[in-house]
Design an enzyme around this catalytic site. Structure first.
Site, PDB file in Angstrom:
ATOM      1  N   SER A 134       0.798  -1.238   0.000  1.00  0.00           N
ATOM      2  CA  SER A 134       0.000   0.000   0.000  1.00  0.00           C
ATOM      3  C   SER A 134       0.824   1.279   0.000  1.00  0.00           C
ATOM      4  O   SER A 134       0.248   2.367  -0.050  1.00  0.00           O
ATOM      5  CB  SER A 134      -0.959   0.007   1.196  1.00  0.00           C
ATOM      6  OG  SER A 134      -2.078  -0.810   0.932  1.00  0.00           O
ATOM      7  N   LYS A 137       0.051   3.845  -2.624  1.00  0.00           N
ATOM      8  CA  LYS A 137      -0.942   4.906  -2.481  1.00  0.00           C
ATOM      9  C   LYS A 137      -0.297   6.293  -2.380  1.00  0.00           C
ATOM     10  O   LYS A 137      -0.942   7.298  -2.691  1.00  0.00           O
ATOM     11  CB  LYS A 137      -1.818   4.640  -1.257  1.00  0.00           C
ATOM     12  CG  LYS A 137      -2.722   3.417  -1.395  1.00  0.00           C
ATOM     13  CD  LYS A 137      -3.537   3.178  -0.139  1.00  0.00           C
ATOM     14  CE  LYS A 137      -4.556   2.061  -0.320  1.00  0.00           C
ATOM     15  NZ  LYS A 137      -3.954   0.737  -0.484  1.00  0.00           N
ATOM     16  N   SER A 334      -5.977   3.443   4.395  1.00  0.00           N
ATOM     17  CA  SER A 334      -5.448   2.543   3.363  1.00  0.00           C
ATOM     18  C   SER A 334      -6.578   1.855   2.599  1.00  0.00           C
ATOM     19  O   SER A 334      -6.548   0.642   2.362  1.00  0.00           O
ATOM     20  CB  SER A 334      -4.503   1.505   3.966  1.00  0.00           C
ATOM     21  OG  SER A 334      -3.610   1.010   3.000  1.00  0.00           O
TER      22      SER A 334
END
Length: 500
Positions: A134, A137, A334
């Site tokens: 993640s 991101k 997230s």
């Protein structure tokens, strides 16, 4: 395949330091959430003055701050000294090499940079391409803020259809819709379908509509597959992501309070049916009726378009929270679904297709425009759920540096979204043991977790008052091993290090 060890965005669990330092951590949280407003000028980090009663051995930027002022800033803060000494790379490496060790299989790469100058202070295979999880991101956040701008909002509209009494619910990219009335101060639920329905009924009354109202759905903004083939079907079934649409309730969740578990597989229709129900309730008080059911307009049609302009006549609309606010929520929790949608909306803003390919293309383009070479980067999605993504620790650290200290100050809007160690978001239940306590309330970083992958990229002010950015990535790790603790200890070294 399990992707997370705890639900994103849930309350942190108790720990030994939480019981002994709750008031201190809560006070540090006030500072942590207030400080990002000062990032408008590079090196762009604020720290509080030392109270008269404070120990002189504790740096002022690590002091418990004063009260908030009426404008929301921390009382008595001032910019860090531009002459604060840099950590000596050899001394820093000696400490980081002691903590950055895997528990079992696999390996860690990492980069630490001075935010003001970009000087690399620690480099362990920093250019090696790795699965970022993640941390991907962060790239999407930067791309969205630089293309859409932090103040942009997305509209969800009810437009007049061609048939008398027909209403077309048109998705404009807001997947944080609420089922009830709009809540202006909220991010999730700022735009409410009940408010949209009530305004639509008033417009229909003004038009003199008396026939039964029919509801249609236009969710044609996005193109390409709604599900990325690079995603595991097990992840889809578990609710880590779902088919993407340009409108949804609660970031494609059945319940705004529930952030785990299966998601609606047709989030747009779920939202349209909720709108139809609210429209029926509002219409009943006005003497109108709403026909049951919702029909989806086929892609490529333009029901309701005016012959002279080609544009549909808007009956009512509601607007989302800003892109900056949505990016903050995306980073803190997230949320894969929200990230993928924002990536597609950034693609639209850049003149690219509103598809996965378009989202990937705009992220790579924006990295290059920020001066971050992206030639070695491989992106299969923009949320980091796909194992085919390949990003280096140096590229991630460069993105964090662009957010904290780069020339494009629009990227500063991402700062409040970085989870705070031991306090918020996906770091809320970490940094609670003695080995990482030095970083609690100070380290701000984006987490990443897949089965054999963990990552941590963010920023921290060291004990000498130097703003440092960092990225650490572990690949090939033993599932379930204590590797998050290694990253937490490593980031805590940066918070406490004078390293001279």
């Amino acid at each position: 395949m399990k992707r997370r060890t705890r639900p994103a965005g849930t309350e942190p669990t108790s720990g030994p330091l939480r019981r002994s330092l709750p008031l201190l951590l809560q006070t540090l949280l006030v500072a942590a959430l207030a400080l990002p407003a000062g990032f408008a000028v590079a090196p762009a980090f604020l720290g509080p003055r030392t109270p008269a009663s404070a120990e002189h051995t504790v740096p002022p930027w690590h002091q418990v701050p004063g009260a908030l002022t009426p404008d929301g800033t921390v009382d008595g803060v001032e910019t860090l000294s531009a002459t604060a000494p840099l950590p000596v790379p050899a001394a820093l490496a000696a400490q980081l090499n002691e903590t950055l060790k895997t528990d079992g299989a696999g390996s860690f790469t990492g980069v630490v940079q001075d935010a003001a100058t970009g000087e690399v202070l620690f480099d362990r295979s920093g250019d090696a391409a790795r699965v970022p999880a993640s941390n991907m991101k962060l790239l999407t956040a930067a791309a969205a803020l630089s293309t859409l701008g932090p103040d942009h909002r997305f509209s969800t509209r009810a437009v007049a259809g061609t048939a008398p009494g027909s209403v077309v619910l048109t998705g404009g990219g807001d997947v944080l819709l609420g089922a009830g009335e709009s809540v202006p101060g909220a991010v999730l639920g700022r735009a409410g379908l009940a408010s949209l329905a009530q305004a639509t009924v008033r417009a229909l009354q003004d038009d003199g509509v008396s026939v039964p109202v029919t509801v249609l759905l236009d969710d044609s903004l996005f193109t390409g597959p709604a599900l990325n083939p690079a995603w595991s079907l097990e992840d889809v079934a578990a609710g880590e992501v779902a088919p993407l649409f340009p409108l949804a309730l609660n970031s494609a969740r059945y319940d705004p309070a529930q952030t785990t578990g299966p998601r609606p597989q047709d989030a747009a229709m779920t939202a349209a049916e909720a709108f139809s129900a609210e429209l029926a309730a509002a219409a009943a008080t006005a003497g109108l009726t709403v026909a049951p059911g919702v029909a989806r307009i086929p892609a490529g049609t333009a029901d309701g378009a005016e012959p002279d302009t080609g544009a549909a006549r808007v009956l009512a609309e509601v607007k989302s929270a800003t892109v900056g606010q949505q990016v903050d929520l995306m980073l803190r929790t997230s949320d894969n679904y929200l990230t993928e949608v924002i990536g597609r909306l950034a693609a639209v803003a850049a003149g690219k297709p509103a598809s996965n390919d378009g989202a990937v293309a705009v992220v790579l383009q924006q990295l290059e425009e920020l001066g971050i070479p992206a030639g070695t980067l491989r992106a299969a999605d923009v949320s980091g759920l796909a194992l085919a993504n390949q990003v280096s620790a140096r590229q991630l650290a460069d993105v964090v540096r662009a957010i904290t200290s780069g020339a494009d100050t629009r990227l500063r809007a991402a700062l409040p979204g970085f989870p705070v160690a031991g306090l918020t978001g996906t770091l809320g239940d970490r940094y609670l043991d003695a080995a990482s306590a030095r970083g609690a309330g100070l380290v701000r970083a984006k987490t990443g977790t897949l089965n054999t992958v963990i990552s941590l990229s963010g920023y921290v002010v060291d004990a000498d008052g130097r703003l440092l950015v960092f990225s650490f990535i572990g690949n090939g790790l033993t599932p379930g091993a204590a590797n998050k603790a290694a990253l937490d200890r490593t980031a805590s070294v940066l918070a406490a290090c004078g390293c001279r």
